[in-house]
Design a protein around this motif. Structure first.
Motif, short mmCIF file in Angstrom:
data_model
loop_
_atom_site.label_atom_id
_atom_site.label_comp_id
_atom_site.label_asym_id
_atom_site.label_seq_id
_atom_site.Cartn_x
_atom_site.Cartn_y
_atom_site.Cartn_z
N ALA A 264 -9.98 -1.05 -5.79
CA ALA A 264 -8.64 -0.12 -5.78
C ALA A 264 -8.64 0.71 -4.76
CB ALA A 264 -8.80 0.57 -7.36
N ARG B 285 -7.89 10.09 -5.32
CA ARG B 285 -7.38 9.57 -6.70
C ARG B 285 -6.84 8.12 -6.44
NH1 ARG B 285 -2.63 11.76 -5.10
NH2 ARG B 285 -0.81 10.98 -5.86
N TRP C 87 -8.37 11.34 -15.51
CA TRP C 87 -9.49 10.89 -14.54
C TRP C 87 -10.76 10.71 -15.41
CZ3 TRP C 87 -14.01 14.05 -14.48
CH2 TRP C 87 -13.64 15.13 -14.89
N ARG D 266 -13.56 -0.85 -8.54
CA ARG D 266 -12.70 -1.09 -9.78
C ARG D 266 -13.43 -1.67 -10.71
NH1 ARG D 266 -9.05 -4.98 -10.83
NH2 ARG D 266 -9.08 -5.52 -8.42
N LYS E 106 -5.10 -4.30 -4.91
CA LYS E 106 -6.22 -4.28 -5.49
C LYS E 106 -7.29 -5.49 -5.08
CE LYS E 106 -4.94 -1.63 -9.44
NZ LYS E 106 -4.52 -1.56 -10.94
N GLU F 109 -2.04 3.83 -8.47
CA GLU F 109 -1.48 2.92 -9.36
C GLU F 109 -0.60 1.84 -8.47
OE1 GLU F 109 -2.52 2.10 -12.54
OE2 GLU F 109 -3.98 3.85 -12.00
N ASN F 110 -0.50 0.43 -8.96
CA ASN F 110 0.49 -0.61 -8.58
C ASN F 110 -0.06 -0.60 -6.85
OD1 ASN F 110 1.29 -1.08 -11.04
ND2 ASN F 110 2.73 0.89 -10.93
N ARG F 111 -1.00 -0.45 -6.48
CA ARG F 111 -1.30 -0.64 -4.99
C ARG F 111 -2.32 -1.74 -4.80
NH1 ARG F 111 0.73 3.21 -1.12
NH2 ARG F 111 2.25 4.56 -2.67
N THR G 105 -7.16 4.05 -2.78
CA THR G 105 -7.12 5.56 -3.18
C THR G 105 -5.84 6.23 -2.28
OG1 THR G 105 -8.72 6.28 -1.43
CG2 THR G 105 -9.58 5.43 -3.62
#
Length: 162
Positions: free
Chosen positions: A71, A85, A6, A48, A92, A88-90, A73
């Motif tokens: 991005a 948090r 992070w 992002r 955007k 990833e790979n969601r 969360t």
């Protein structure tokens, strides 16, 4: 969550925010609020990247245009918002925002335009042309040429001699 995961993200977000003017930060907050207000958005999103920020001043006010990469969360929009948090790979999405502020001490929004969607969606020629036209219209807000003459705006009367 390990610090090594992070810390780079926190530093990147802080660096992006440090380079923004107060009006640009205000536009980012407004775009996030607009995006989260959409009915098809169920998770919270964070900034992002900020790409292509333009800020121009003229006598009628300040025009701000920016492309904001978002991005997704792990936090749901309606749930508790502790330690969200990035996923990833969601999704955007990218948002284009054009704002015109007046010249007052606490700038008011004269006009605005948002368009958020997948990056490939915003790159389509017809959408890009519409976005450019909408942003030009926003930039012209508050200029003297867009106030039409209405009957009675300038009335002069002469009194009769006494």
């Amino acid at each position: 969550v390990p610090v090594s995961l992070w810390l780079p993200l926190a530093l990147a977000v802080a660096a992006v925010a440090a380079g923004q003017s107060p009006l640009q930060r205000r536009v980012v907050r407004d775009v996030l609020e607009y995006f989260h207000g959409r009915s098809n958005v169920h998770f919270l999103f964070r900034e992002r990247e900020l790409d292509g920020a333009i800020e121009r001043e003229d006598p009628s006010g300040t025009f701000v245009q920016l492309r904001l990469g978002l991005a997704q969360t792990s936090c749901r929009k309606r749930g508790p918002q502790r330690q969200c948090r990035l996923m990833e790979n969601r999704r955007k999405p990218t948002c284009l925002a054009c704002y015109k502020f007046d010249t007052s001490d606490v700038p008011k929004v004269l006009d605005k335009y948002h368009n958020c969607g997948p990056a490939h969606h915003l790159a389509a020629k017809e959408i890009r042309q519409r976005d450019e036209a909408e942003c030009r219209a926003v930039e012209e807000a508050g200029k003297g040429g867009d106030t039409p003459y209405l009957p009675g705006m300038f009335a002069f009367s002469r009194g009769l001699p006494a």
